[in-house]
Design a protein around this motif. Sequence first.
Motif, PDB file in Angstrom:
ATOM      1  N   GLU A   1       0.849  -1.185   0.000  1.00 46.93           N
ATOM      2  CA  GLU A   1       0.000   0.000   0.000  1.00 46.93           C
ATOM      3  C   GLU A   1       0.894   1.248   0.000  1.00 46.93           C
ATOM      4  O   GLU A   1       1.811   1.373   0.803  1.00 46.93           O
ATOM      5  N   THR A   2       0.607   2.157  -0.875  1.00 51.17           N
ATOM      6  CA  THR A   2       1.429   3.354  -1.015  1.00 51.17           C
ATOM      7  C   THR A   2       1.043   4.402   0.028  1.00 51.17           C
ATOM      8  O   THR A   2      -0.032   4.340   0.644  1.00 51.17           O
ATOM      9  N   GLU A   3       1.938   5.350   0.200  1.00 50.15           N
ATOM     10  CA  GLU A   3       1.671   6.445   1.137  1.00 50.15           C
ATOM     11  C   GLU A   3       0.416   7.207   0.715  1.00 50.15           C
ATOM     12  O   GLU A   3      -0.372   7.644   1.548  1.00 50.15           O
ATOM     13  N   TYR A   4       0.218   7.347  -0.572  1.00 50.17           N
ATOM     14  CA  TYR A   4      -0.965   8.015  -1.096  1.00 50.17           C
ATOM     15  C   TYR A   4      -2.249   7.350  -0.583  1.00 50.17           C
ATOM     16  O   TYR A   4      -3.191   8.017  -0.190  1.00 50.17           O
ATOM     17  N   HIS A   5      -2.283   6.041  -0.568  1.00 57.47           N
ATOM     18  CA  HIS A   5      -3.476   5.320  -0.125  1.00 57.47           C
ATOM     19  C   HIS A   5      -3.654   5.355   1.386  1.00 57.47           C
ATOM     20  O   HIS A   5      -4.758   5.172   1.890  1.00 57.47           O
ATOM     21  N   ARG A   6      -2.582   5.558   2.123  1.00 56.66           N
ATOM     22  CA  ARG A   6      -2.669   5.625   3.585  1.00 56.66           C
ATOM     23  C   ARG A   6      -3.031   7.034   4.090  1.00 56.66           C
ATOM     24  O   ARG A   6      -3.405   7.203   5.236  1.00 56.66           O
ATOM     25  N   PHE A   7      -2.884   8.035   3.216  1.00 57.32           N
ATOM     26  CA  PHE A   7      -3.105   9.418   3.625  1.00 57.32           C
ATOM     27  C   PHE A   7      -4.558   9.640   4.059  1.00 57.32           C
ATOM     28  O   PHE A   7      -5.491   9.217   3.389  1.00 57.32           O
ATOM     29  N   ARG A   8      -4.734  10.285   5.189  1.00 56.45           N
ATOM     30  CA  ARG A   8      -6.051  10.689   5.689  1.00 56.45           C
ATOM     31  C   ARG A   8      -5.976  12.172   6.052  1.00 56.45           C
ATOM     32  O   ARG A   8      -5.132  12.569   6.861  1.00 56.45           O
TER      33      ARG A   8
END
Length: 166
Positions: A1-8
Amino acid sequence: ETEYHRFRPAPRFTAADEADDRHSLERRLDDHLYLLVKKDRAEHAWQLPQATRVEDQTMREAAEDALVDGTQVENVIPWFVSNGPSGYYHYPFPAGYAADDDCVGAHVFIYFAFMVRGNRLQINPASGIVDYAWVARDELHEYVTGECLRQLHTMTHGKMLVPNGA
């Protein structure tokens, strides 16, 4: 999972919103907030920060003085949007008050500024200001009335949110 997908993203509703802390710029993050100051008087106590322009002073310098003279801004840095005012309004002085014999009222020139750094102001006790509030456009009518309110609504590109008689 990329940082983009983890961003909230951080929430827009903050503790200052929960407490309705109008001394904090950390509220109503999706709105512009306007600084109003309260003078120690019964009528028209809430107003925009104001200063009298002195000879050889530009109107922009007077606007900067209005912020600095009324507040101690060591931890707050404003950035004024322009050298010219964004709008103005005028009001008559109350009966029995005269700045000088030829003066029957005041012209208030309004400058927009962004707060580059800082959150809370410290009131300068010598200024006659007893409180301040950062308010959103739809809260202005809780503080100011008349021509000041009409001009602020015009300058903020919207229709009046309260009846014209307010």
